[in-house]
Enzyme design. Sequence first.
Site, PDB file in Angstrom:
ATOM      1  N   ASN A  75       0.851  -1.187   0.000  1.00 53.32           N
ATOM      2  CA  ASN A  75       0.000   0.000   0.000  1.00 53.32           C
ATOM      3  C   ASN A  75       0.888   1.239   0.000  1.00 53.32           C
ATOM      4  O   ASN A  75       2.013   1.184   0.477  1.00 53.32           O
ATOM      5  CB  ASN A  75      -0.839   0.043   1.284  1.00 53.32           C
ATOM      6  CG  ASN A  75      -1.996  -0.931   1.249  1.00 53.32           C
ATOM      7  OD1 ASN A  75      -2.281  -1.537   0.224  1.00 53.32           O
ATOM      8  ND2 ASN A  75      -2.650  -1.088   2.382  1.00 53.32           N
ATOM      9  N   ARG A  76       0.366   2.333  -0.488  1.00 54.56           N
ATOM     10  CA  ARG A  76       1.106   3.596  -0.382  1.00 54.56           C
ATOM     11  C   ARG A  76       1.045   4.054   1.076  1.00 54.56           C
ATOM     12  O   ARG A  76      -0.034   4.168   1.645  1.00 54.56           O
ATOM     13  CB  ARG A  76       0.427   4.685  -1.208  1.00 54.56           C
ATOM     14  CG  ARG A  76       0.541   4.510  -2.687  1.00 54.56           C
ATOM     15  CD  ARG A  76      -0.185   5.675  -3.345  1.00 54.56           C
ATOM     16  NE  ARG A  76      -0.483   5.379  -4.731  1.00 54.56           N
ATOM     17  CZ  ARG A  76       0.364   5.568  -5.732  1.00 54.56           C
ATOM     18  NH1 ARG A  76       1.571   6.040  -5.505  1.00 54.56           N
ATOM     19  NH2 ARG A  76       0.018   5.283  -6.977  1.00 54.56           N
TER      20      ARG A  76
END
Length: 243
Positions: free
Chosen positions: A43-44
Amino acid sequence: EPLEIVAALEDFFAVDMPLAGRHALVTSGPTYEPIDPVRYIANRSSGKQGHAIAEALANLGARTTLVSGPTYLSYPLGVDVVTVESAKEMMAACEAALPADIAVCAAAVCDWCVEEKSPEKLKKNGGGGVPALLLAETPDILATISASRATRPKLVVGFAAETENVIDNAKAKLSNKGCDWIIANDVSMASGVLSGDENTVHLITETESEDWPTLSKWEVGVRLARRIALSFSDGSGSGSVGS
Ligand code: C5P
């Protein structure tokens, strides 16, 4: 920023350490789920918000364990840091760190991992065929900590990073995950939250929903830590957001 310096000085010189004697566990950053030895899905997440919360809790006297996925940030002062890569490793590190009085799950844990990671680097076959990745769910750390019986922290705080219907989705998450508070924020690309230094959050409990102004992630950490300290000073240690 000047306001951050003032708040840090206030915390440094505070005679009263409202969280002294408490243990706080904070998760931060992304997790990396390996596909093969060189590739992963993630995930960012910069880890800025989780790290700020850990530092703020430590500044109020809590013994603080920060379980962090890979980030480029330096370790916050006065915090015990455990670095991990995958969700499975983060789960194990959290379980090893318990018991705790407070848990704040700010990590952007990847919801899926590759069921069978390849021991060797996957090769392009040149014929246009691409590998199909079979995904499996990762352990839900927030839900597991919230459901743990003997070791459940008195106050468990989760995050809800949403791109739409922020408050409604966060309320649903509060009951699905079984935690006490949710910090909800809008992480749509337009909000600039994911890589930025600011955050606009809402503190949601079973009975209340509070909109906070746009603040630096550091200030969100300080404000949340003070809120947590307040909830312990009134003896409840959970539920009420206090005033
Ligand atoms: O389900 P979702 O990822 O939207 O939930 C967000 C909250 O749950 C965050 O507090 C995050 O740290 C936590 N979480 C977790 N383990 C997972 C997925 C999310 O602790 N596998």
